[in-house]
Design a protein around this motif. Structure first.
Motif: not given
Length: 310
Positions: A66-83
């Protein structure tokens, strides 16, 4: 977590496994991010003996976060780094593929948030949206698997729209002319005096992803053990230590400079959007009351300073 906040009479809200919806804090911001679910604080990458290496088995059970909007955006940042970098990280990918994400709306801005300035206050990239209204729960479902589950529970259809904040009390402005010349500014000297290099800001940040490696050898057989990936922090002493006793950024102001420019300059140059999502957790957690948002707002004057000196 009662009594574990900044002061003895304050609590900490953080992520944990839940069994019922009543355990979710809809009206409070978590001091810690969700990232430890996908990037465990300590993660065993493989076990080794004298003759073989074996990766640990991964629980196949799905993960619902369960995430708020800012954290869903942060998921994209982590995906960029790791995937999306030069190679995919298989350990992150295994956990990431098991996860589905439920958006929690924000009816009002929380203290220290500056998500509007960072353009992370709204999102449509979620599997489902959840809204609690008294004893009732409303859902906006985008995932086929979820649809099949909830159709069996209810046939009622409502138009459910996520709650997103339109403004924050705190605003930040990143100068358009920001470049690496700002490294020469005297603004960083302040943080050499104030920062105590505890690393809390990195550990609560939803986009900080640095880690170190540890080889653990078992006592009963020194040739058998495991390799672990463990969270690290660019603020903590020893992070940049190298062979021969060399070390970069011994000064705490230099470490603050490195983090700030990574969040609002370097990452954007690589990926096209800022790394910081404006959640404000770093401001909330710092024992020295260092404000990251204030630091960002000092960059314009810092650029004026170094430009004049040129």
């Amino acid at each position: 977590m009662e009594g574990k906040g900044t002061f003895s009479d304050t609590d900490i809200v953080r992520y944990g496994e839940i069994s019922k919806i009543q355990e979710i804090e809809f009206d409070k911001k978590s001091q810690f991010s969700y990232k430890e679910v996908l990037l465990p604080i300590t993660q065993t990458l493989f076990f080794f003996t004298e003759n073989e290496v074996k990766e640990p088995e991964v629980d196949e059970k799905s993960i619902l976060i369960f995430l708020r909007s800012c954290d869903i955006h942060s998921l994209k940042r982590i995906d960029n780094i790791y995937l999306n970098n030069k190679f995919e990280d298989p350990y992150y990918k295994k956990l990431r593929e098991k996860a589905k994400f439920v958006l929690i709306g924000c009816e009002k801005s929380f203290k220290s948030c500056f998500c509007v300035s960072m353009e992370t206050n709204k999102t449509d990239e979620y599997n489902a949206y959840i809204k609690q209204n008294g004893e009732e729960v409303y859902l906006d479902i985008k995932d086929e698997e979820f649809e099949n589950i909830f159709k069996a529970l209810s046939n009622e259809t409502l138009n459910v729209t996520p709650d997103f904040v339109e403004d924050n009390e705190i605003e930040v402005s990143i100068p358009d002319n920001l470049d690496l010349k700002v490294m020469k500014s005297t603004m960083w000297d302040e943080y050499s005096e104030r920062c105590i290099a505890c690393g809390r800001c990195n550990f609560v940040c939803p986009t900080c992803t640095c880690f170190t490696m540890q080889d653990i050898f078992y006592k009963d057989n020194g040739k058998v053990g495991e390799r672990r990936r463990v969270w690290a922090s660019c603020h903590v002493d020893g992070y940049t230590d190298m062979a021969g006793g060399h070390s970069f950024r011994k000064d705490k102001g230099q470490r603050m400079r490195f983090k700030v420019l990574h969040k609002v300059h370097d990452y954007k140059k690589r990926w096209g959007h800022h790394m910081c999502v404006g959640c404000g957790r770093c401001d909330d957690i710092c024992p020295q009351y260092i404000s990251f948002s204030n630091c960002i707002n000092k960059l314009e004057k810092a650029m004026d300073e170094v430009t004049k000196n040129d």
